[in-house]
Design an enzyme around this catalytic site. Structure first.
Site, PDB file in Angstrom:
ATOM      1  N   LEU A 206       0.786  -1.063   0.102  1.00 52.63           N
ATOM      2  CA  LEU A 206      -0.154  -0.085  -0.128  1.00 52.63           C
ATOM      3  C   LEU A 206       1.131   1.236  -0.157  1.00 52.63           C
ATOM      4  O   LEU A 206       1.608   1.452   0.644  1.00 52.63           O
ATOM      5  CB  LEU A 206      -0.859  -0.002   1.100  1.00 52.63           C
ATOM      6  CG  LEU A 206      -1.967  -1.088   1.311  1.00 52.63           C
ATOM      7  CD1 LEU A 206      -2.697  -0.819   2.607  1.00 52.63           C
ATOM      8  CD2 LEU A 206      -2.749  -1.375   0.101  1.00 52.63           C
ATOM      9  N   GLY A 246       2.505  -8.484   6.446  1.00 51.83           N
ATOM     10  CA  GLY A 246       3.540  -7.611   6.894  1.00 51.83           C
ATOM     11  C   GLY A 246       2.470  -6.406   7.381  1.00 51.83           C
ATOM     12  O   GLY A 246       1.373  -6.539   7.056  1.00 51.83           O
ATOM     13  N   GLY A 247       2.961  -5.375   7.734  1.00 49.74           N
ATOM     14  CA  GLY A 247       2.148  -4.134   8.105  1.00 49.74           C
ATOM     15  C   GLY A 247       1.345  -3.765   6.933  1.00 49.74           C
ATOM     16  O   GLY A 247       0.101  -3.833   7.192  1.00 49.74           O
ATOM     17  N   ASP A 248       1.608  -3.218   5.830  1.00 45.28           N
ATOM     18  CA  ASP A 248       0.942  -2.933   4.723  1.00 45.28           C
ATOM     19  C   ASP A 248       1.374  -3.478   3.552  1.00 45.28           C
ATOM     20  O   ASP A 248       0.912  -3.078   2.439  1.00 45.28           O
ATOM     21  CB  ASP A 248       1.122  -1.445   4.449  1.00 45.28           C
ATOM     22  CG  ASP A 248       2.550  -0.872   4.191  1.00 45.28           C
ATOM     23  OD1 ASP A 248       3.324  -1.670   4.473  1.00 45.28           O
ATOM     24  OD2 ASP A 248       2.731   0.396   3.606  1.00 45.28           O
ATOM     25  N   GLU A 249       1.745  -4.945   3.992  1.00 45.54           N
ATOM     26  CA  GLU A 249       2.208  -5.553   2.610  1.00 45.54           C
ATOM     27  C   GLU A 249       1.138  -6.778   2.446  1.00 45.54           C
ATOM     28  O   GLU A 249       0.917  -7.671   3.543  1.00 45.54           O
ATOM     29  CB  GLU A 249       3.432  -6.146   2.854  1.00 45.54           C
ATOM     30  CG  GLU A 249       4.624  -5.365   2.556  1.00 45.54           C
ATOM     31  CD  GLU A 249       5.882  -6.102   2.983  1.00 45.54           C
ATOM     32  OE1 GLU A 249       6.211  -6.890   1.942  1.00 45.54           O
ATOM     33  OE2 GLU A 249       6.662  -5.605   3.758  1.00 45.54           O
TER      34      GLU A 249
END
Lengths: 347, 196
Positions: A206, A246-249
């Site tokens: 993102l 992952g966070g925004d993956e």
């Protein structure tokens, strides 16, 4: 009957009464000399009779500390005093001083207070050593009963905690977005490869997510992640796998898909939809997405790490070309080949 | 049924008849697990199924097994904690018998959600007592006969125990004290540390 004999009989009667009522009493004369002690108190020093000694030689006054003479002690009538035995074990005692009439000395009633837990062990005391109305034995019962119950609860807590950790470890779902997690993706990828099924792997990152988080807070960030995940699920088929790794993956695996035109169309739709501003608590959150895609058919035989790395390189290329782009790994390879070809003559 | 009761049955079966017997019983009772948690509460039905399976496995009447369970609770080294808690009841066996009136309250003080039936001691004469076990826990009076017998040994008293029929819904246990200081009895100090 002399006056002296009268006092002695009174003292004797009093001591007998006290033996029953408060078996840890000390009867002192006006000079602070111990006349009699209760049977339980004497049990604390079985080999050293306390009677005949000076009260302040056997007991040390801890609070109030300033008191060092018997006359000062007598002024503390009715107040609670804290004492300790002079020699070891230096059991702590609480005491209450009640002066006898006509300045004939005092009764000092002692009790263990909280030191009872050690005292019963140190002095091998039994229920018979406490007066029938003393709550000491009930207190000891409660301490043991509660400790046993607490121990059972504690061991249950430890086991439940272990079970919770194991469950979390085994979970395949990302708690925030409801899509699969990294672990699920690894397992699924392993299955596809060992089953020789072709697939496309899309790595999606993102764009501008960090600025949403920074400007509007984590709640807004969480909302954006949930919406983004929902869009990905809506834009893919049921047997495709969407995972937040992952966070925004995110990674999307398209089973049986090896057509780059279809892949590119899906990527385009995803980017278009993710660019539509999302409103969270009156704040407009704008994000986008960069995507890199690799096909398993580009490798013989494909390995999970290889395909992931290829998609990763393509994603990096997409980001390098500005945000909101999709890049195929095959395009990246072609590009490198062309560059190599054009570079060669100049060497 | 409270986990402590289920756990007591488990502990008794494992210590007396072995782990393999316990696993057979849990399987026959269709528990779906083999370990009771002392601090959780289970459906009453679970305990009934375990006891049925145990009686079938051992081919012994329920009352007999429950009496043995009661004896185990007091006399087995695994259960030293429980024996100590019971010994807080009094200095002599007779004092202990009188403390049974408070047993269910004492238990509730320690574990608030464990409720045992009310017990009521009646003195017929100084050598003869009746213990009324009020309803609420099927088989409790059988367990109590085992507990009382083992506690008599613990105090060094010689007592004869028997079921004495029912009074309304309550089971009555008769206790005849032959000698209150028959043997030495087991040692008991108020302080745990010195005992260890």
């Amino acid at each position: 009957m002399t006056w002296g004999a009268q006092v002695m009989i009174d003292t004797e009667n009093l001591a007998t009464l006290l033996d029953t009522l408060c078996p840890m009493f000390v009867l002192v004369d006006d000079g602070g000399r111990i006349i009699r002690v209760g049977p339980t108190l004497q049990k604390l020093r079985p080999d050293q009779p306390m009677a005949g000694k000076n009260f302040l030689d056997v007991f040390e006054l801890v609070r109030p500390r300033a008191v060092t003479t018997i006359s000062a002690l007598m002024t503390l009538a009715g107040a609670k005093v804290h004492l300790k035995l002079h020699d070891t074990p230096r059991t702590a005692l609480k005491g209450l001083i009640a002066p006898l009439p006509h300045g004939k000395g005092a009764v000092i009633n002692l009790s263990f207070g909280i030191s009872i837990l050690d005292a019963v062990g140190d002095y091998a005391l039994t229920s018979a050593d406490f007066s029938g109305t003393d709550l000491a034995v009930e207190l000891l019962y409660l301490v043991e009963a509660k400790s046993a119950a607490m121990e059972a609860s504690r061991s249950l807590n430890l086991r439940l905690q272990g079970a919770m950790l194991a469950a979390e470890e085994q979970a395949f779902t990302d708690m925030l977005t409801g899509v699969k997690n990294r672990r699920a993706m690894d397992v699924f990828l392993g299955h596809l490869i060992s089953g020789n099924s072709p697939f496309a792997l899309m790595h999606l990152d993102l764009d501008f997510f960090k600025s949403v988080n920074d400007r509007f807070g984590h709640a807004a960030g969480d909302y954006v992640l949930q919406q983004a995940a929902r869009i990905m699920v809506e834009e893919t088929r049921n047997d495709d796998t969407v995972a937040r790794i992952g966070g925004d993956e995110f990674v999307i695996i398209f089973k049986g898909l090896a057509d780059e035109i279809i892949i590119s169309a899906i990527a385009g739709r995803l980017i278009d939809r993710l660019q539509i501003p999302m409103v969270f608590e009156n704040n407009t959150c704008r994000i986008s997405a960069s995507i890199g895609t690799a096909l398993s058919t580009q490798f013989t035989p494909p390995k999970a790490a290889e395909v992931l790395h290829a998609a990763d390189l393509a994603l990096y290329e997409a980001k390098r070309n500005g945000r909101s782009r999709h890049c195929l790994y095959s395009t990246l390879v072609d590009l490198q080949r062309t560059n190599a070809a054009t570079d060669t003559p100049s060497e | 049924m409270h986990g402590l009761i289920n756990r007591a049955i488990q502990s008794f079966v494992c210590a007396t008849y072995g782990q393999s017997c316990w696993l057979r019983v849990t399987e026959a009772a269709d528990l779906g697990f083999a370990e009771f948690e002392a601090m959780l509460v289970y459906d009453d039905d679970v305990t009934v199924r375990v006891m049925d399976a145990l009686c079938a496995d051992l081919n012994r009447p329920r009352a007999e097994i429950l009496e043995d369970l009661g004896t185990y609770l007091v006399s087995h080294p695994n259960m030293e904690d429980l024996r100590r808690l019971l010994r807080f009841g009094g200095v002599t066996y007779v004092e202990f018998l009188h403390s049974l009136d408070d047993l269910s309250d004492r238990v509730r003080l320690a574990v608030s959600d464990l409720s045992l039936p009310e017990l009521e001691l009646r003195e017929v004469n100084p050598m003869e007592y009746q213990l009324c076990c009020h309803p609420g826990l099927p088989g409790f009076s059988s367990v109590m006969v085992g507990v009382l017998r083992a506690m008599a040994d613990d105090y060094g008293a010689l007592a004869m125990l028997s079921h004495d029929g029912q009074e309304g819904e309550a089971d009555v246990i008769s206790i005849v004290l032959v000698e209150s200081a028959f043997a030495e009895g087991r040692h008991f100090d108020l302080g745990r540390a010195s005992y260890d």
